[in-house]
Design an enzyme around this catalytic site. Structure first.
Site, PDB file in Angstrom:
ATOM      1  N   ASN A 291       0.934  -1.257  -0.034  1.00  0.00           N
ATOM      2  CA  ASN A 291      -0.027  -0.218  -0.057  1.00  0.00           C
ATOM      3  C   ASN A 291       1.106   1.161   0.033  1.00  0.00           C
ATOM      4  OD1 ASN A 291      -1.622   2.094   0.456  1.00  0.00           O
ATOM      5  ND2 ASN A 291      -2.976   0.969   2.141  1.00  0.00           N
TER       6      ASN A 291
ATOM      7  N   ARG B  61      -2.811  -2.101  -3.270  1.00  0.00           N
ATOM      8  CA  ARG B  61      -3.872  -1.286  -3.528  1.00  0.00           C
ATOM      9  C   ARG B  61      -3.510  -0.219  -4.435  1.00  0.00           C
ATOM     10  NH1 ARG B  61      -4.490   4.074   0.408  1.00  0.00           N
ATOM     11  NH2 ARG B  61      -6.697   4.608  -0.132  1.00  0.00           N
TER      12      ARG B  61
ATOM     13  N   HIS C 130     -12.048   4.600  -0.908  1.00  0.00           N
ATOM     14  CA  HIS C 130     -12.103   3.759   0.422  1.00  0.00           C
ATOM     15  C   HIS C 130     -12.772   2.451   0.229  1.00  0.00           C
ATOM     16  CE1 HIS C 130     -11.347   7.813   2.647  1.00  0.00           C
ATOM     17  NE2 HIS C 130     -10.201   7.316   2.375  1.00  0.00           N
TER      18      HIS C 130
ATOM     19  N   ARG D   5      -7.259  17.974   3.232  1.00  0.00           N
ATOM     20  CA  ARG D   5      -8.029  18.251   1.937  1.00  0.00           C
ATOM     21  C   ARG D   5      -9.437  18.907   2.225  1.00  0.00           C
ATOM     22  NH1 ARG D   5      -8.047  12.151   0.083  1.00  0.00           N
ATOM     23  NH2 ARG D   5      -6.645  11.708   1.511  1.00  0.00           N
TER      24      ARG D   5
ATOM     25  N   GLU E 116      -7.648  -3.188   5.467  1.00  0.00           N
ATOM     26  CA  GLU E 116      -7.627  -2.939   3.981  1.00  0.00           C
ATOM     27  C   GLU E 116      -6.591  -4.020   3.525  1.00  0.00           C
ATOM     28  OE1 GLU E 116      -8.262   1.667   3.004  1.00  0.00           O
ATOM     29  OE2 GLU E 116      -6.698   0.964   4.127  1.00  0.00           O
TER      30      GLU E 116
END
Length: 395
Positions: free
Chosen positions: A9, A90, A178, A238, A376
């Site tokens: 990842n 990922r 996500h 963000r 994940e």
């Protein structure tokens, strides 16, 4: 030794990795680790299951490729007899083309490079991870697992922007992100609470990147993120939802260049921009600065707005799940969100919430509220085992 699956990842300043043994229906974690601090003070952290974690410093000028080379050098030294059977990655953006994990070949890699403008902070590093792994293990299957894939199949009204239809046809639509986290939570919830898992569930993935997803029967119906990873909730750096007219104003009246605007929206806004203190929720919660409190209040306010909107989309709420770093570890944020949604039938058990229990709703709550750690990497490993043909369910 059983087949080993590696997951990678790659982010902007780190490369996380894990090794899983394909010895059960669900992958078994063997090692988790990361090269962190790329571009500053890199360090290599390894946590072998059942052993004490270790950490060491690395050379200051370390690229993603070199970081990945360090990871595979460590794996080969630690597991000389092991066979790396597949490597899962990922990949943030799969565009319209990829709605499920795929084996990576030259054509796939070229297609993924075309999506870099859609996810400029993430996609280049994801691809660097794939390219580095291909160099280290050229004969091992590489599997790309997409954050957007779980949201493919949304209804037109949840995917479209009110632009001329030709833009929708060209792929300018809401993708959502996500997805690997939401897919894991959907599977996990079927174990924790199989009855409510089949109803209307909202999952709040709250971390440095933050979004919400409405599930029905374990499927993604709508999500707060859209065309890019900027839309929806405010995040660490963000901006979240913003009036496009404001962006036009910054370009035309303030004279910003597109590059300056991008830097503002992705790296100088969110909790950092509002607070002037930090992008890290832990630092904000411990700060005495009034602007830190204001940033937290804004974050909670936007989460409540999104939950209410998503509840309307799925026709009612049967369960609420908090996950990811903030969602799993911040009683203050969870309490602020749930206290503002009492009209939905939500009520917290303050003691359970303070302990970060798995079930934090009170006995008076009509709707269960869960705190569920996401994984994940395990989801990537699961997909990789299946796509690479390493399924061991029959063993």
């Amino acid at each position: 030794m059983a087949d080993l699956v590696v997951t990678l990842n790659a982010g902007s300043s780190s490369v996380k990795f894990a090794l899983f043994a394909a010895t059960a229906e669900w992958p078994r974690l063997v090692v988790a680790g990361a090269v962190e601090g790329l571009g500053a003070k890199p360090r290599f952290r390894v946590d072998v299951v059942g052993e004490k974690a270790s950490e060491r410093k690395l050379a200051a000028k370390l690229t993603h490729r070199k970081a990945i080379a360090e990871i595979f050098k460590w794996i080969e030294g630690a597991y000389p007899a092991a066979t790396i059977s597949a490597i899962g990655h990922r990949v943030v953006h799969g565009g319209l083309r990829f709605s499920a994990p795929v084996i990576v070949d030259a054509e796939t890699l070229a297609a993924l490079r075309a999506f870099i403008p859609l996810a400029p902070l993430h996609q280049p590093h994801n691809l660097a991870g794939i390219e580095g792994a291909c160099e280290a293990f050229p004969h091992v299957p590489q599997v790309a697992c997409f954050d957007t894939a779980f949201h493919r199949g949304h209804a037109f009204v949840d995917d479209a922007y009110a632009l001329p239809y030709s833009y929708y046809e060209k792929g300018l639509r809401r993708f959502g992100f996500h997805g690997l986290s939401y897919e894991y939570i959907a599977r996990r919830l079927r174990i924790i609470d199989p009855i409510h898992a089949e109803g209307g569930v909202i999952v709040a993935h709250l971390g440095n990147g933050a979004s919400l997803c409405a599930l029905k029967g374990g499927r993604s119906i709508a999500t707060s993120m859209g065309f890019s990873a900027l839309e929806g909730l405010p995040m660490g750096t963000r901006c979240g939802e913003i009036d496009p007219g404001l962006l036009l104003y910054l370009l035309e009246s303030e004279g910003m260049t597109p590059e300056e605007l991008s830097h503002l929206l992705y790296e100088r806004s969110g909790l950092l921009g509002l607070s002037g203190v930090s992008h890290d929720m832990r630092a904000l919660e411990s700060s005495d600065e009034p602007r830190a409190d204001a940033a937290i209040a804004y974050f909670i306010h936007r989460i409540k707005m999104e939950i209410a909107a998503l509840t309307a989309v799925i026709g009612g709420l049967d369960a609420l799940v908090f996950t990811a770093g903030i969602g799993e570890r911040s009683p203050r944020i969870r309490a602020g969100v749930v206290e503002g949604l009492g009209w939905l039938g939500l009520a917290l058990d303050a003691t359970a919430n303070a302990r970060n229990d798995s079930l934090i709703s009170s006995t008076q709550s009509r709707i269960p509220v869960f705190v569920t750690p996401t994984d994940e990497e395990a989801m990537i490993a699961r997909h990789t085992i299946e796509i690479a043909g390493l399924s061991v369910a029959a063993r």
